[in-house]
Design a protein around this motif. Structure first.
Motif, PDB file in Angstrom:
ATOM      1  N   PHE A  56      49.936  37.557  39.072  1.00  0.00           N
ATOM      2  CA  PHE A  56      51.035  38.174  38.331  1.00  0.00           C
ATOM      3  C   PHE A  56      51.235  37.514  36.965  1.00  0.00           C
ATOM      4  N   ILE A  57      51.046  36.182  36.906  1.00  0.00           N
ATOM      5  CA  ILE A  57      51.296  35.462  35.660  1.00  0.00           C
ATOM      6  C   ILE A  57      50.137  35.601  34.681  1.00  0.00           C
ATOM      7  N   TRP A  58      48.916  35.500  35.179  1.00  0.00           N
ATOM      8  CA  TRP A  58      47.762  35.383  34.294  1.00  0.00           C
ATOM      9  C   TRP A  58      47.068  36.706  33.978  1.00  0.00           C
ATOM     10  N   ALA A  59      47.278  37.738  34.799  1.00  0.00           N
ATOM     11  CA  ALA A  59      46.468  38.957  34.636  1.00  0.00           C
ATOM     12  C   ALA A  59      46.944  39.829  33.483  1.00  0.00           C
ATOM     13  N   GLY A  60      48.197  39.693  33.039  1.00  0.00           N
ATOM     14  CA  GLY A  60      48.693  40.604  32.012  1.00  0.00           C
ATOM     15  C   GLY A  60      48.999  41.968  32.620  1.00  0.00           C
ATOM     16  N   PRO A  61      49.329  42.958  31.798  1.00  0.00           N
ATOM     17  CA  PRO A  61      49.703  44.286  32.303  1.00  0.00           C
ATOM     18  C   PRO A  61      48.484  45.081  32.792  1.00  0.00           C
ATOM     19  N   THR A  62      47.900  44.651  33.901  1.00  0.00           N
ATOM     20  CA  THR A  62      46.723  45.312  34.463  1.00  0.00           C
ATOM     21  C   THR A  62      46.965  45.600  35.941  1.00  0.00           C
ATOM     22  N   ARG A  63      45.986  46.221  36.563  1.00  0.00           N
ATOM     23  CA  ARG A  63      46.083  46.499  37.995  1.00  0.00           C
ATOM     24  C   ARG A  63      46.108  45.210  38.811  1.00  0.00           C
ATOM     25  N   VAL A  64      45.423  44.177  38.337  1.00  0.00           N
ATOM     26  CA  VAL A  64      45.430  42.899  39.048  1.00  0.00           C
ATOM     27  C   VAL A  64      46.859  42.350  39.116  1.00  0.00           C
ATOM     28  N   ARG A  65      47.621  42.508  38.040  1.00  0.00           N
ATOM     29  CA  ARG A  65      49.025  42.056  38.022  1.00  0.00           C
ATOM     30  C   ARG A  65      49.844  42.821  39.055  1.00  0.00           C
ATOM     31  N   ASP A  66      49.630  44.131  39.144  1.00  0.00           N
ATOM     32  CA  ASP A  66      50.356  44.922  40.129  1.00  0.00           C
ATOM     33  C   ASP A  66      49.989  44.517  41.550  1.00  0.00           C
ATOM     34  N   LEU A  67      48.702  44.241  41.784  1.00  0.00           N
ATOM     35  CA  LEU A  67      48.295  43.777  43.115  1.00  0.00           C
ATOM     36  C   LEU A  67      48.861  42.388  43.391  1.00  0.00           C
TER      37      LEU A  67
END
Length: 532
Positions: A100-111
């Motif tokens: 959540f902290i490092w991925a930025g506004p991407t699908r990884v952040r949502d996951l």
């Protein structure tokens, strides 16, 4: 957090999977099961299914099958989470937080949000177990629970009210299982609370669809009817059920969670063969009716959905369907006015144009309030497609109100009549435009590439019909037909306006084809080099 993360990363895909799995009863059931198992919310599945029914995309019986699958799906998730897997909590929290902290506004952040949510759920269950152990020795708690155990109706009602307050049958069932596992409540009371949870879980989607049309309400009310009738039978047979369950599952927490799965499976098996009959009964009890009150008032733009882009975009799409229906009615009214000299139809056209204008403005304002932080690229693209289609529908309505209706007024004022051949040609163009409106709506909803290509090809077909109508009209003029001479300008203006309306409808296909790389940059040929 789990539901929000899944919606933001895969919400549109899940909605598409659900919409494409409704042809058969088995696939509809499995789609409801799978989507709910992933979202961990039968309420979210209920709202999606109700929206499909509200748009007329699925029958009430099929929607009820989806809901039976959703109920089994949420019970399955509760059973999985009732296992002693609390040791996964720290790992899920760490992985989720880093993502959540490092991925930025991407699908990884949502996951990452999903992993955090799951970790918090497992941690909460562990904390409930630890905190509830002393309650078993409290005299007050023991007296209260004894009173609940002696009054099954009160226990079921309490379970329903607490579940409705939590807006999650999954959360309450897991809590009841945890309390049974620590010995705070007896297993039989846990089973009664589970029955109440199943009833209370139907309340949030029922309230959420109450302001919608009858088709959406039929789905949630029908599912509530399934749950209430099944809970009544189960409550009457609870003693033998409890005895049989004790032979199968010895651990109290597992017994409560297993009963939740068995109850929903049994409900599905009993009612899945009756969904068609019950759907038809619901349609008779809740028939379709015109929207009451102010037609220009949006009815699907849910303020609570703004934080979840995929759901908010679905709400906006439903409002766009109202705009498309309004435009179709305007087309039919002007055709009737041209054929039958109906002056009242023109008044109605003006009213409907105001409806289109107001709905277009409401959709635009709604989408501007959409959570920017939560949006992904696909959400932004879908928002642009919705705005483009809404604008084109509004422009098409303006052509009908400002130009086509004015042509009808001129015809009525001078008491003119089209020739039979001329009116037949106009009706043929009308038929084509109305068919293309239906096709454009389908392209907007389904993102079907072949349908989009067919829609674009209709632009050339309308141009051909316009040229053919012009040639035929000139032939009638050369034959000195009085009706053709008197309506010459009106005839060509009607066909021209219908072609312009069609051009706005065809625009629904352009974003889809452009994203697929199927549009050329320009139709112009390269200039020939100068000689000499």
């Amino acid at each position: 957090m789990v539901r929000t993360g899944i919606n933001r990363s895969y919400g549109g895909h899940l909605r598409r999977v659900l919409s494409q799995s409704l042809d058969h009863r088995a696939t509809a059931f499995l789609a409801g099961f799978g989507v709910t198992a992933i979202l961990q919310s039968s309420t979210a599945t209920a709202l999606m299914t109700a929206s499909f029914a509200g748009q007329g995309l699925i029958a009430t019986g099929t929607a009820l099958v989806v809901m039976l699958g959703a109920d089994v799906g949420t019970a399955f998730v509760a059973r999985v989470l009732s296992f002693d897997i609390h040791w996964l909590s720290p790992m899920l929290l760490v992985v989720g937080l880093l993502s959540f902290i490092w991925a930025g506004p991407t699908r990884v952040r949502d996951l990452g949000r999903v992993w955090i949510g799951l970790g918090l759920m497992l941690l909460a269950l562990r904390l409930i177990v630890g905190a509830s152990q002393p309650l078993g020795h409290s005299a007050v708690v023991i007296e209260v629970l004894a009173a609940l155990a002696d009054d099954p109706l009160l226990a079921v009602l309490l379970g329903a009210l607490l579940t409705a307050a939590l807006h999650s049958s999954l959360a309450f069932v897991l809590m009841a299982a945890s309390l049974a596992g620590t010995g705070v409540i007896p297993v039989q009371l846990g089973l009664l609370l589970v029955l109440g949870a199943n009833i209370g879980g139907t309340l949030p989607p029922t309230l959420a669809t109450w302001a919608g049309g009858p088709p959406a309400r039929r789905v949630t009310l029908g599912n509530a009817g399934f749950k209430c009738s099944a809970a009544l039978v189960a409550a009457l047979a609870l003693d033998p059920v409890h005895e049989a369950l004790s032979w199968i599952v010895s651990a109290p927490a597992a017994a409560v969670a297993t009963f939740h799965v068995a109850f929903n499976l049994a409900t599905a098996l009993v009612f899945i063969g009756l969904t068609g009959l019950i759907g038809r009964l619901a349609e008779r009890l809740l028939p379709d009716r015109p929207i009451a009150g102010d037609e220009a008032r949006p009815i699907y733009l849910d303020e609570n959905a703004l934080e979840t882009p995929s759901v908010a975009l679905a709400c906006a799409s439903r409002e766009i369907m109202r705009m498309a229906d309004t435009l179709k009615e305007m087309l039919e009214l002007t055709r009737a006015a041209l054929s039958n000299d109906d002056r009242r139809a023109l008044v109605r056209v003006g009213e409907l144009d105001d409806v289109l204008d107001n709905l277009n403005e409401a959709v635009k304002l709604y989408l501007t309030r959409l959570s920017r932080e939560a949006q992904q690229d696909k959400d932004s693209r879908r928002g642009s497609e919705i705005l483009l289609f809404a604008t084109n529908l509004e422009h098409a309505g303006d052509i009908i109100d400002k130009s086509l209706a004015d042509i009808v007024r001129r015809k009525l004022k001078h008491k003119l009549h089209f020739s039979d051949q001329g009116m037949a040609e106009i009706n043929a163009v009308y038929d084509r435009v109305e068919e293309n409106l239906t096709l454009a709506t389908s392209v907007f909803l389904t993102a079907d590439i072949p349908a989009a290509r067919r829609l674009v090809s209709e632009k050339a077909e309308l141009r051909r019909l316009e040229l053919e109508a012009g040639r035929n009209h000139l032939e009638r003029l050369s034959e000195r037909l009085a009706e053709s001479i008197q309506t010459s300008a009106l005839h060509m203006d009607v066909v021209r306006d219908l072609r312009h309306i069609n051009s706005h409808l065809v625009s629904a296909a352009y974003p889809l084809l452009d994203a697929a790389g199927l549009l050329r940059d320009t139709r112009l040929r390269k200039a020939r080099p100068a000689i000499g």
